[in-house]
Design an enzyme around this catalytic site. Structure first.
Site, short mmCIF file in Angstrom:
data_model
loop_
_atom_site.label_atom_id
_atom_site.label_comp_id
_atom_site.label_asym_id
_atom_site.label_seq_id
_atom_site.Cartn_x
_atom_site.Cartn_y
_atom_site.Cartn_z
N GLU A 123 0.86 -1.18 0.00
CA GLU A 123 0.00 0.00 0.00
C GLU A 123 0.90 1.23 0.00
O GLU A 123 1.94 1.24 0.65
CB GLU A 123 -0.90 0.04 1.24
CG GLU A 123 -1.99 -1.00 1.26
CD GLU A 123 -1.56 -2.30 1.92
OE1 GLU A 123 -0.48 -2.32 2.57
OE2 GLU A 123 -2.28 -3.31 1.78
N TYR A 135 7.64 2.12 -7.65
CA TYR A 135 6.99 0.81 -7.69
C TYR A 135 6.60 0.43 -9.11
O TYR A 135 6.75 -0.72 -9.53
CB TYR A 135 5.76 0.80 -6.77
CG TYR A 135 6.12 1.05 -5.32
CD1 TYR A 135 7.23 0.46 -4.73
CD2 TYR A 135 5.35 1.89 -4.53
CE1 TYR A 135 7.57 0.70 -3.41
CE2 TYR A 135 5.67 2.14 -3.20
CZ TYR A 135 6.78 1.54 -2.65
OH TYR A 135 7.11 1.78 -1.34
#
Length: 199
Positions: A123, A135
């Site tokens: 998250e 990411y």
């Protein structure tokens, strides 16, 4: 990640006849300033906790003063069945933008590969664009959103997934990224921090 962990002690000599340095170590203390000679700019060292101390010598024959290095980053994952859940990845604000977050993410994903995990999830705050970009660079894709996930701000979290960790092409990708990352860290003068860092 600790700056200087595994490296030989840092030794600074203030010069013959210099008065002894007075240093106070402790959590929250201001940076220590040590002058190595006439006209030299001060070397700043911050005290931290829980690691072997650096050694600083204050002149000929003086016993070494010891200061532990500062914690500048942390990364953690949970291995749950075939999944690596990255629960923490953080770099101290003073050290951001130097490739250290990428180094930690790479190390976490390499650890997941070594454990034969097949996918990874995490998250991230939807406003943390630098982290989202990092990411995505490693192949994570947005899979959902957790509304008001962060209690301090009420901000949403993006849920991101990356599958195929067990595949040879992903491991080749990690090897290529490691080479690029090492070059970048060396350019930022992280020679000792990365040379002994095992991925």
């Amino acid at each position: 990640m600790r700056a200087g962990t595994g490296a030989p002690p840092l030794q600074i000599r203030a010069g013959t006849g210099a008065p002894p340095l007075q240093i106070r170590a402790g959590t929250g203390a201001p940076p220590l300033q040590i002058r190595a000679g006439t006209g030299a700019p001060p070397l700043q060292i911050r005290a931290g906790t829980g690691a072997p101390p650096l050694q600083i010598r204050a002149g000929t024959g003086a016993p070494p003063l010891q200061i532990p290095p500062t914690l500048i980053g942390i990364g953690c994952l949970w291995a749950i069945l075939e999944e690596a859940h990255i629960i923490m990845l953080a770099i101290h604000p003073q050290f951001q933008g130097q490739g250290l977050g990428q180094a930690l993410l790479l190390a976490l994903l390499k650890s997941a590969c070594d454990r034969q995990l097949e996918r990874s999830t995490l998250e991230v705050r939807d406003s943390n664009l630098a982290a989202v970009y990092l990411y995505k660079k490693f192949g994570f894709k947005e899979a959902g959103r957790r509304k008001r996930y962060y209690e301090d701000t009420g901000e949403d979290a993006l849920v991101m997934w990356r599958s195929g960790l067990e595949k040879p092409e992903f491991q080749r990708y990690l090897a290529d990224e490691k080479r690029e990352m090492c070059d970048r860290l060396h350019q930022k003068n992280w020679h000792l921090a990365i040379d002994n860092f095992d991925f």
